[in-house]
Design a protein around this motif. Structure first.
Motif, PDB file in Angstrom:
ATOM      1  N   THR A 240       0.833  -1.210   0.000  1.00 58.68           N
ATOM      2  CA  THR A 240       0.000   0.000   0.000  1.00 58.68           C
ATOM      3  C   THR A 240       0.863   1.254   0.000  1.00 58.68           C
ATOM      4  O   THR A 240       0.575   2.218  -0.720  1.00 58.68           O
TER       5      THR A 240
ATOM      6  N   VAL B 213       2.270   1.910  -3.474  1.00 59.59           N
ATOM      7  CA  VAL B 213       1.248   2.474  -4.367  1.00 59.59           C
ATOM      8  C   VAL B 213       1.045   3.957  -4.074  1.00 59.59           C
ATOM      9  O   VAL B 213       1.002   4.789  -4.991  1.00 59.59           O
TER      10      VAL B 213
ATOM     11  N   THR C 248       3.967   5.888  -5.410  1.00 61.39           N
ATOM     12  CA  THR C 248       3.941   6.032  -6.867  1.00 61.39           C
ATOM     13  C   THR C 248       2.967   7.118  -7.293  1.00 61.39           C
ATOM     14  O   THR C 248       3.268   7.944  -8.161  1.00 61.39           O
ATOM     15  N   LEU C 249       1.793   7.141  -6.671  1.00 60.54           N
ATOM     16  CA  LEU C 249       0.815   8.168  -7.001  1.00 60.54           C
ATOM     17  C   LEU C 249       1.287   9.549  -6.546  1.00 60.54           C
ATOM     18  O   LEU C 249       0.941  10.562  -7.168  1.00 60.54           O
TER      19      LEU C 249
ATOM     20  N   ASN D 215       0.846   8.324 -12.922  1.00 60.80           N
ATOM     21  CA  ASN D 215      -0.523   8.107 -12.451  1.00 60.80           C
ATOM     22  C   ASN D 215      -1.081   6.780 -12.953  1.00 60.80           C
ATOM     23  O   ASN D 215      -1.730   6.042 -12.205  1.00 60.80           O
ATOM     24  N   PHE D 216      -0.820   6.474 -14.215  1.00 56.36           N
ATOM     25  CA  PHE D 216      -1.257   5.184 -14.763  1.00 56.36           C
ATOM     26  C   PHE D 216      -0.561   4.025 -14.048  1.00 56.36           C
ATOM     27  O   PHE D 216      -1.180   3.003 -13.757  1.00 56.36           O
TER      28      PHE D 216
ATOM     29  N   GLY E  83       0.642   4.033 -10.969  1.00 61.59           N
ATOM     30  CA  GLY E  83       0.078   3.904  -9.622  1.00 61.59           C
ATOM     31  C   GLY E  83      -1.287   3.229  -9.630  1.00 61.59           C
ATOM     32  O   GLY E  83      -1.575   2.383  -8.782  1.00 61.59           O
ATOM     33  N   ASP E  84      -2.134   3.572 -10.612  1.00 66.23           N
ATOM     34  CA  ASP E  84      -3.439   2.918 -10.737  1.00 66.23           C
ATOM     35  C   ASP E  84      -3.293   1.427 -11.016  1.00 66.23           C
ATOM     36  O   ASP E  84      -4.034   0.603 -10.483  1.00 66.23           O
ATOM     37  N   TRP E  85      -2.327   1.082 -11.870  1.00 64.78           N
ATOM     38  CA  TRP E  85      -2.092  -0.326 -12.197  1.00 64.78           C
ATOM     39  C   TRP E  85      -1.616  -1.105 -10.985  1.00 64.78           C
ATOM     40  O   TRP E  85      -2.086  -2.217 -10.728  1.00 64.78           O
TER      41      TRP E  85
ATOM     42  N   ARG F 263      -2.197  -0.364  -7.862  1.00 68.10           N
ATOM     43  CA  ARG F 263      -3.308  -0.444  -6.918  1.00 68.10           C
ATOM     44  C   ARG F 263      -4.284  -1.545  -7.340  1.00 68.10           C
ATOM     45  O   ARG F 263      -4.784  -2.302  -6.515  1.00 68.10           O
ATOM     46  N   ASP F 264      -4.549  -1.647  -8.633  1.00 62.23           N
ATOM     47  CA  ASP F 264      -5.446  -2.712  -9.130  1.00 62.23           C
ATOM     48  C   ASP F 264      -4.848  -4.091  -8.898  1.00 62.23           C
ATOM     49  O   ASP F 264      -5.561  -5.033  -8.545  1.00 62.23           O
TER      50      ASP F 264
END
Length: 205
Positions: free
Chosen positions: A131, A134, A137-138, A197-198, A200-202, A204-205
């Protein structure tokens, strides 16, 4: 001057600044979040209220005041960026720790005589590390923008060092005759921020 070469060199400088400040902010934020979530009570209340107060402070004003007091330079910029990097970790890590500390394996460690320090860093840290990565990264994209803004207003990296914010500042006087001096570093900032941002989203998913 060679804009392309300066953008490449500026990428190295900007990333070094952001990475160092992110590591410092992550260390402070994760440590405070773990202490707050694990001990609770008055400790949790004090740390949470301090984070709330810090969130309410305008970042640019704080950065300019720190720059006026301590001067301009790379060390001051790292310190300022670390000041804004740590807060986002605290609440997320605190929430994770509050869930993890009630699980059976933590209770078993406590029954076996493990100290609080060992429980925090041996048993809880691995559970919140993903966590924290992530969140980091964001946050990286926000730190790049913050570094660019500070350099743009003259409170960050100083010319002639080719940081992206510095290049944008230097090129704004020549927009009508050489717009590429602003567009190239601005595009680099945009592409790196949206890519992170992409990523970080990846993660997190």
């Amino acid at each position: 001057r060679d804009v392309f070469t300066r953008v490449l060199h500026g990428a190295r400088i900007s990333m070094q600044v952001v990475l160092v400040s992110l590591v410092l902010g992550m260390f402070i934020g994760v440590s405070l979040g773990m202490i707050s979530g694990y001990y609770g009570g008055l400790t949790d209340e004090l740390i949470t209220r301090f984070v709330d107060i810090w969130y309410a402070m305008p970042f640019l004003m704080v950065a300019l005041i720190v720059t006026l007091i301590f001067g301009r330079g790379l060390t001051v910029l790292l310190f300022v960026l670390a000041l804004i990097a740590w807060t986002s970790f605290v609440r997320v890590v605190r929430a994770e720790v509050m869930v993890l500390k009630s699980l059976d394996y933590v209770a078993a460690a406590r029954v076996n005589g493990a100290s609080d320090f060992r429980i925090l860093f041996r048993h809880l840290m691995p559970g919140i590390l993903n966590t924290a990565i992530v969140v980091g990264t964001l946050n990286t994209s926000g730190l790049i923008l913050a570094e660019s803004v500070l350099s743009f207003v003259g409170a960050g990296i100083q010319p002639p060092t080719p940081a992206w914010g510095v290049m944008t500042t230097e090129g704004r006087d020549y927009l009508t005759i050489a717009a590429h001096q602003v567009l190239v570093p601005s595009t680099a900032i945009f592409l790196v921020v949206i890519s992170l941002n992409f990523l970080g989203d990846w993660l997190r998913d």
